[in-house]
Design a protein around this motif. Structure first.
Motif, PDB file in Angstrom:
ATOM      1  N   UNK A 254       0.388  -1.997  -0.833  1.00  0.00           N
ATOM      2  CA  UNK A 254       0.858  -1.049   0.179  1.00  0.00           C
ATOM      3  C   UNK A 254       0.644  -1.560   1.582  1.00  0.00           C
ATOM      4  N   UNK A 255       0.217  -0.667   2.470  1.00  0.00           N
ATOM      5  CA  UNK A 255       0.159  -0.951   3.905  1.00  0.00           C
ATOM      6  C   UNK A 255      -1.111  -1.675   4.325  1.00  0.00           C
ATOM      7  N   UNK A 256      -1.413  -2.789   3.656  1.00  0.00           N
ATOM      8  CA  UNK A 256      -2.555  -3.610   4.035  1.00  0.00           C
ATOM      9  C   UNK A 256      -2.066  -4.986   4.457  1.00  0.00           C
ATOM     10  N   UNK A 257      -2.890  -5.671   5.236  1.00  0.00           N
ATOM     11  CA  UNK A 257      -2.487  -6.974   5.767  1.00  0.00           C
ATOM     12  C   UNK A 257      -2.361  -8.008   4.648  1.00  0.00           C
ATOM     13  N   UNK A 258      -3.341  -8.024   3.736  1.00  0.00           N
ATOM     14  CA  UNK A 258      -3.328  -9.018   2.654  1.00  0.00           C
ATOM     15  C   UNK A 258      -3.447  -8.311   1.301  1.00  0.00           C
ATOM     16  N   UNK A 259      -2.349  -7.811   0.762  1.00  0.00           N
ATOM     17  CA  UNK A 259      -2.425  -7.178  -0.561  1.00  0.00           C
ATOM     18  C   UNK A 259      -2.746  -8.209  -1.637  1.00  0.00           C
ATOM     19  N   UNK A 260      -3.349  -7.760  -2.721  1.00  0.00           N
ATOM     20  CA  UNK A 260      -3.671  -8.679  -3.808  1.00  0.00           C
ATOM     21  C   UNK A 260      -4.816  -8.156  -4.645  1.00  0.00           C
ATOM     22  N   UNK A 261      -5.375  -9.056  -5.480  1.00  0.00           N
ATOM     23  CA  UNK A 261      -6.493  -8.695  -6.332  1.00  0.00           C
ATOM     24  C   UNK A 261      -7.793  -9.154  -5.671  1.00  0.00           C
ATOM     25  N   UNK A 262      -8.769  -8.266  -5.628  1.00  0.00           N
ATOM     26  CA  UNK A 262     -10.054  -8.560  -5.018  1.00  0.00           C
ATOM     27  C   UNK A 262     -11.159  -8.251  -6.018  1.00  0.00           C
ATOM     28  N   UNK A 263     -11.944  -9.278  -6.357  1.00  0.00           N
ATOM     29  CA  UNK A 263     -13.057  -9.041  -7.267  1.00  0.00           C
ATOM     30  C   UNK A 263     -14.301  -8.684  -6.473  1.00  0.00           C
TER      31      UNK A 263
END
Length: 442
Positions: A254-263
Motif C-alpha cells: 500500500x502507501x509505504x515507501x518500500x513495500x515488501x516482506x520484513x522479518x
C-alpha cells in the motif's frame, strides 16, 4: 535485540532456491538432528518452543501434532490410530494483501521441504502433500524442482538418509479458489471434490484426508520447524513475547515507501515496521491499516504501538491473521476499500452456507449504493444487521472475515459513510452519528 534474519537468511544468496546453496548454508542439518530423535521427542521440542501456526489462527503447532491418534506400545492399534497419518501443507495463499508464503517458496523452497520431512517424521506420516495456489505457477515450479532435488539426494523417498524412515511428498496445484485456503475445503479439493468446508467435528486430526488422521500446517509454520530443531526451544523463545515467540515475516503493502516482506520478532509494532519500510509515502498521513489482511478488523493510527502478536492484536480488537499489513492514507476512501474487499468475498464464497452466500451479495449491493452517492440512512443499519446475521452462522470463517472490514470501518469511520449519503439523507440522520475518538484497548 538487533534484527537478525532467520526465516529469510538465505533469500539474498545467489541461486538461493537450489539444493547446493541450501546445503552450503546449513540446509538439511536439522533433518539429520531430527532423525536422531524419537517422534515424541520432536513433538515435545516443538511444544516447548511455543511455535504457533502462522496461517492466521495461531494454534500451537506441537499441540496440533499431539492430537494425532498414535498406537500405544504393546497394544494392537484400532480405529484412527491404526490408519495411515497424513501431513498436508496449506500453501493456498489467497488472502488480499498476504504475500509471505509465496516469496518464501520462491526464494527458499528447500526450507519448506526440510520442514515437511521433519514434521511428517514427528507425526509418523509416510505421505505428505503441499497444496499450492493454482495461479502461483512460478512457486509451483520452484517447489517441484526442489522436491526432485531432495529425492535425488536421498532426503525423500525410501530410507531417508539411511534412517529407515520412508516419506513420499507430492506437490499439488489447486484451481485458484480462495475457499480452499480453509483447511477442510482444501482436503475436499485434494480428494477431487468441489472445495467446500466440512462441518467440524470430526476434526482433521481424527478424520482428515481420505478419512485418516491429518495435520494441516501453513508454509511459514513448517519452514520455522528446522530452525526450532537446530536452535532449540529456548533459543526460539528469545524472539518475541512469551506466548507468541519466534521470528515472523510481515508483508507491508500500500502507501509505504518500500513495500515488501520484513522479518522481525513477533510482537514488533507497526510503528517499527513502518520505520523499516521508509514510512508512509511523503506528504501523506496514515489513515487506516489492516493487521492481518482484509479479513481482519481495521486498525487506525491510534493502534501503531500495539505489539503485532496473536494475543496483543486480539486484545486491541482485531486479529493478527497472516500479518498482511495493508497501509492506506488520507487519499483513500474507507468505503471504496471496504467495497473492494466485500466484492472479493462475495465472489469467493463457495455458496454452501446461506448467510454467507446471500449476505455477502447484499452487502455488495448496499456498499455500492453508498459509494456512488445513492445510499439511504437506513442502509447503515441494514449493513450492521446483515453482518450480524452472517457472523458465526457459516461453516467456515469466510463469512466472518467478510464482515470484519465493514463493522470496523463503521466503528472508526462512520462519518465517512454519512458524508457519501445524499444531503436529504444526511439531514434525516442529524448529528446522532457523530463518533467519539477511538479508544485503544489497554
Amino acid at each position: 535485540m538487533p534484527l537478525t534474519p532467520v526465516l529469510t537468511t538465505r533469500w539474498g544468496a545467489d541461486r538461493s532456491w537450489r539444493l547446493a546453496t541450501y546445503e552450503r548454508l546449513e540446509g538439511y542439518s536439522a533433518l539429520r538432528t531430527a532423525l536422531s530423535m524419537t517422534p515424541d521427542e520432536l513433538v515435545g521440542l516443538v511444544k516447548d518452543s511455543g511455535l504457533r501456526g502462522r496461517g492466521g489462527a495461531g494454534f500451537p503447532t506441537g499441540m496440533k501434532w499431539s492430537f494425532i491418534p498414535q498406537p500405544k506400545p504393546g497394544e494392537t492399534p484400532t480405529g484412527p490410530a491404526a490408519m495411515p497419518k497424513y501431513l498436508v501443507v496449506n500453501a493456498d495463499e489467497g488472502e488480499p494483501g498476504t504475500c509471505k508464503d509465496l516469496p518464501l517458496m520462491m526464494a527458499d523452497p528447500h526450507s519448506l521441504v526440510e520442514g515437511v520431512i521433519i514434521s511428517a517424521y514427528a507425526i509418523r506420516s509416510s505421505f505428505a502433500v503441499i497444496y499450492v495456489r493454482g495461479e502461483a505457477v512460478h512457486a509451483h515450479r520452484r517447489l517441484m524442482s526442489a522436491v526432485e532435488e531432495a529425492y535425488a539426494a536421498g532426503y525423500l523417498g525410501r530410507d531417508v538418509l539411511g534412517s529407515g524412515y520412508d516419506l513420499e511428498l507430492v506437490v499439488h496445484a489447486g484451481a485458484g479458489a480462495y475457499i480452499c485456503g480453509e483447511e477442510t475445503a482444501l482436503l475436499d479439493s485434494l480428494e477431487g471434490y468441489r472445495g467446500q468446508p466440512r462441518l467440524k467435528p470430526p476434526f482433521p486430526a481424527v478424520a482428515g484426508l481420505y478419512g485418516a488422521p491429518t495435520v494441516i500446517n501453513n508454509v511459514e509454520t513448517l519452514a520455522s520447524v528446522p530452525f526450532v530443531v537446530r536452535g532449540g526451544a529456548d533459543w526460539f523463545k528469545e524472539f518475541g513475547p512469551e506466548k507468541s515467540p519466534g521470528p515472523k515475516i510481515y508483508s507491508l503493502s500500500g502507501r509505504v515507501v518500500r513495500p515488501g516482506q520484513y522479518e522481525a520478532p513477533m510482537g514488533t509494532t507497526m510503528r517499527e515496521l513502518l520505520a523499516m519500510a521508509g514510512g508512509v509515502r511523503p506528504g501523506h498521513q496514515l489513515k487506516f491499516w489492516t493487521p492481518g489482511g482484509s479479513s481482519t478488523p481495521y486498525f487506525t493510527p491510534e493502534h501503531l504501538d500495539v505489539p503485532l502478536d496473536f494475543d496483543s492484536v486480539a486484545a486491541a480488537g482485531s486479529m493478527l491473521g497472516t500479518t498482511a499489513l495493508m497501509v492506506f492514507d488520507e487519499t483513500d476512501s474507507i468505503v471504496e476499500a471496504t467495497l473492494r474487499f466485500t466484492e472479493f468475498y462475495a465472489h469467493e464464497s463457495c455458496g454452501k452456507c446461506t448467510p454467507c452466500r446471500e449476505g455477502t451479495y447484499w452487502l455488495v449491493q448496499i456498499l455500492e449504493r453508498i459509494a456512488h452517492g445513492r445510499g439511504t440512512a437506513q442502509d447503515l443499519d441494514v449493513l450492521v444487521d446483515t453482518c450480524d446475521n452472517i457472523l458465526g452462522r457459516s461453516f467456515c470463517a469466510l463469512g466472518d472475515g467478510a464482515t470484519s472490514c465493514i463493522t470496523s470501518s463503521l466503528k472508526y469511520f462512520k462519518d465517512d459513510y454519512v458524508a457519501l449519503l445524499p444531503p436529504e439523507e444526511q439531514a434525516r440522520l442529524g448529528r446522532s452519528l457523530r463518533i467519539e475518538p477511538v479508544k485503544v484497548a489497554s
